[in-house]
Scaffold this active site. Structure first.
Site, short mmCIF file in Angstrom:
data_model
loop_
_atom_site.label_atom_id
_atom_site.label_comp_id
_atom_site.label_asym_id
_atom_site.label_seq_id
_atom_site.Cartn_x
_atom_site.Cartn_y
_atom_site.Cartn_z
N PHE A 66 8.68 -0.40 3.89
CA PHE A 66 8.10 0.77 3.25
C PHE A 66 7.53 0.29 1.89
O PHE A 66 6.88 -0.73 1.87
CB PHE A 66 9.11 1.93 3.23
CG PHE A 66 9.15 2.61 4.61
CD1 PHE A 66 9.55 1.90 5.74
CD2 PHE A 66 8.68 3.89 4.80
CE1 PHE A 66 9.50 2.46 7.02
CE2 PHE A 66 8.63 4.48 6.07
CZ PHE A 66 9.04 3.75 7.17
N TYR A 90 -5.69 -2.14 8.52
CA TYR A 90 -4.49 -2.88 8.09
C TYR A 90 -3.30 -2.52 9.01
O TYR A 90 -2.66 -3.40 9.60
CB TYR A 90 -4.17 -2.54 6.63
CG TYR A 90 -2.80 -2.99 6.19
CD1 TYR A 90 -2.50 -4.34 6.07
CD2 TYR A 90 -1.79 -2.05 5.91
CE1 TYR A 90 -1.24 -4.75 5.69
CE2 TYR A 90 -0.54 -2.46 5.52
CZ TYR A 90 -0.26 -3.81 5.41
OH TYR A 90 1.00 -4.22 5.03
N ASP A 139 -4.05 -23.19 5.26
CA ASP A 139 -4.52 -21.88 5.72
C ASP A 139 -4.01 -21.61 7.14
O ASP A 139 -3.89 -22.54 7.94
CB ASP A 139 -6.06 -21.90 5.70
CG ASP A 139 -6.63 -20.51 5.68
OD1 ASP A 139 -7.08 -20.10 4.60
OD2 ASP A 139 -6.60 -19.83 6.72
N ALA A 191 1.96 -14.10 5.74
CA ALA A 191 0.60 -14.37 5.27
C ALA A 191 -0.44 -13.40 5.83
O ALA A 191 -1.31 -13.78 6.60
CB ALA A 191 0.22 -15.81 5.62
N ARG A 193 7.03 8.57 -1.54
CA ARG A 193 7.21 7.24 -0.94
C ARG A 193 8.68 6.81 -1.02
O ARG A 193 9.42 7.25 -1.90
CB ARG A 193 6.35 6.20 -1.68
CG ARG A 193 4.85 6.38 -1.48
CD ARG A 193 4.43 6.07 -0.05
NE ARG A 193 3.01 6.19 0.17
CZ ARG A 193 2.40 7.30 0.59
NH1 ARG A 193 3.10 8.41 0.79
NH2 ARG A 193 1.11 7.32 0.82
N SER A 245 4.79 -3.29 8.71
CA SER A 245 4.61 -2.28 7.67
C SER A 245 4.79 -0.88 8.23
O SER A 245 4.55 -0.63 9.42
CB SER A 245 3.18 -2.41 7.12
OG SER A 245 2.83 -1.28 6.37
N LYS A 269 -1.25 -4.79 12.01
CA LYS A 269 0.21 -4.99 12.05
C LYS A 269 0.75 -4.56 13.41
O LYS A 269 1.59 -5.22 14.01
CB LYS A 269 0.89 -4.19 10.94
CG LYS A 269 0.57 -4.64 9.55
CD LYS A 269 1.37 -5.87 9.16
CE LYS A 269 1.17 -6.23 7.71
NZ LYS A 269 1.88 -7.44 7.30
N1 UFG Z 1 -1.04 5.92 -6.37
C1 UFG Z 1 -1.53 6.63 -7.44
N2 UFG Z 1 -2.22 5.95 -8.39
C2 UFG Z 1 -2.48 4.61 -8.33
C3 UFG Z 1 -1.96 3.89 -7.22
C4 UFG Z 1 -1.24 4.58 -6.26
O1 UFG Z 1 -1.36 7.84 -7.54
O2 UFG Z 1 -3.13 4.07 -9.23
C5 UFG Z 1 -0.29 6.64 -5.33
C6 UFG Z 1 -0.92 6.48 -3.97
O3 UFG Z 1 -1.91 7.44 -3.77
C7 UFG Z 1 0.30 6.66 -3.08
C8 UFG Z 1 1.46 6.11 -3.91
O4 UFG Z 1 0.98 6.07 -5.24
O5 UFG Z 1 0.51 8.01 -2.86
C9 UFG Z 1 1.89 4.74 -3.50
O6 UFG Z 1 0.74 3.90 -3.47
P1 UFG Z 1 0.84 2.32 -3.34
O7 UFG Z 1 -0.56 1.80 -3.31
O8 UFG Z 1 1.77 1.78 -4.35
O9 UFG Z 1 1.52 2.12 -1.93
P2 UFG Z 1 1.10 2.68 -0.50
O10 UFG Z 1 2.06 3.78 -0.20
O11 UFG Z 1 -0.34 2.98 -0.38
O12 UFG Z 1 1.29 1.38 0.36
C10 UFG Z 1 2.38 1.18 1.13
C11 UFG Z 1 2.50 -0.31 1.38
C12 UFG Z 1 1.39 -0.75 2.29
C13 UFG Z 1 1.30 0.13 3.49
C14 UFG Z 1 1.12 1.57 3.10
C15 UFG Z 1 1.08 2.51 4.30
O13 UFG Z 1 2.43 -1.02 0.15
O14 UFG Z 1 1.65 -2.08 2.69
O15 UFG Z 1 2.23 1.93 2.29
O16 UFG Z 1 0.47 3.71 3.98
F1 UFG Z 1 0.25 -0.20 4.26
#
Ligand code: UFG
Length: 327
Positions: free
Chosen positions: A173, A145, A55, A78, A225, A121, A149
């Site tokens: 991203f 989160y 850990d 981690a 995204r 991130s 970072k």
């Molecule tokens: N989404 C859906 N349905 C789901 C899951 C996600 O519509 O069941 C949408 C989310 O609302 C978002 C997009 O898909 O608009 C992407 O979501 P993810 O959870 O796949 O990824 P994020 O964009 O939330 O996360 C990423 C990185 C994180 C970081 C974040 C910053 O994985 O590490 O961007 O906002 F913190």
């Protein structure tokens, strides 16, 4: 650039991005993986790497790994990484991502190891004012989160000033896809990421997938995204390693493709690639989701010479290959 063979300590090397990076690293270097297996999986760790279960909070164990091995460079993956969980339980995020990370830096100082590559991130930017986002954009995280970072990136800069530790922080991203040979891929006990959730619906594991908000101010109302292939991200670490060893400078870089896709576009692509029906349901927006996150990665491309090789269809195809095999 040809690098001499080094000993790389990969903290969190049994996780999704860590294990893909280890798979590339072992081709050129000696690798030790240190992971507590809380969210990682030992079977994802390449057999050519040495595995140590430990850990980040265990300073004695970390010390002994550094004492027993002449580590050249540390890669630190981690971190806890669920945005929603970080909002509900900030302590977990600051304790591990910041406090335990400082343990690691202090052990590095004690052991005279002065190079680290850190998984940062795009969450450090919060809700961006300009798209695509450049590294010079204001850092304004909107959840613990992202805050953790950003804090750790800043701590790294102070450890450079105080102790000469040089670091490269890679601001990923949206990482997606799986290894091309389908031996490793995304494996989360609690899945929150878009592409694996859509693929679960394609496999029939879920009746439908939820679109979290369709009234954003984007062209189709859903979030946009910048997806980047996990193997490209792994190779970005190898490129950063070469640069860090040669230039010995503390830097932060965006890792994306510069190309944005909406949630609805990703669902359409998943339908085409899987040939399966994917039912959707419109739900409320998820708290803290920025409408658009697209990277400008020119700084990394120009200074380090890395380019993303894989397209969004590659990412979905490789994720689908892995998903079918592992579900
Ligand atoms: N989404 C859906 N349905 C789901 C899951 C996600 O519509 O069941 C949408 C989310 O609302 C978002 C997009 O898909 O608009 C992407 O979501 P993810 O959870 O796949 O990824 P994020 O964009 O939330 O996360 C990423 C990185 C994180 C970081 C974040 C910053 O994985 O590490 O961007 O906002 F913190």
């Amino acid at each position: 650039m040809v690098l001499i063979k080094m000993k790389i300590l990969v903290i969190g090397g049994a996780g999704y991005i860590g294990s893909h990076t280890v798979k590339e690293l072992v081709k050129e270097h000696n690798v030790i993986v240190y992971d507590n297996l809380e969210t990682g999986h030992e079977e994802l760790v390449d057999k050519k790497a040495i595995f140590v279960k430990g850990d980040l909070a265990d300073k004695d164990k970390l010390n002994s790994v550094f004492k027993d091995n002449k580590i050249d460079v540390v890669m630190h993956f981690a971190n806890h990484a669920l945005v929603a969980e970080s909002v509900e339980n900030p302590s977990k995020y600051f304790e591990n991502n910041v406090f335990n990370g400082i343990n690691l830096l202090d052990v590095m100082v004690k052991s005279n190891v002065n190079k680290i590559i850190f998984s940062s991130s795009c969450a450090v930017y919060g809700i961006p004012k300009e798209i695509p986002i450049i590294e010079g954009h204001t850092l304004n995280p909107i959840n613990p989160y992202g805050e953790s970072k950003m804090m750790f990136e800043r701590i790294l800069r102070y450890y450079d000033v105080a102790h000469g530790i040089k670091s490269i922080s890679l601001r990923y991203f949206n990482v997606a896809g799986a290894s091309l040979d389908c031996t490793i891929g995304e494996k989360h006990d609690i899945e929150t990421h878009l592409i694996p959730i859509i693929l679960d619906a394609a496999l029939g594991k879920k009746e439908y997938m939820e679109i979290l908000g369709d009234n954003y101010g984007t062209y189709d109302g859903t979030c946009i995204r910048d997806f980047v292939h996990v193997v490209d991200v792994a190779n970005a670490h190898l490129a950063a390693l070469g640069y860090l060893v040669k230039n010995m400078q503390t830097k932060s870089y965006n890792i994306g493709t510069g190309q944005g896709y909406s949630v609805k576009e990703i669902i359409e692509l998943c339908k085409q690639i899987t040939g399966r029906e994917i039912k959707t349901l419109i739900k409320e927006k998820r708290k803290g989701d920025p409408p658009v996150l697209v990277a400008n990665s020119d700084r990394f491309n120009e200074e380090i010479g890395w380019n993303a090789k894989f397209s969004i269809t590659d990412m979905i195809q490789h994720a689908w290959n892995w998903h079918q095999k592992n579900n």
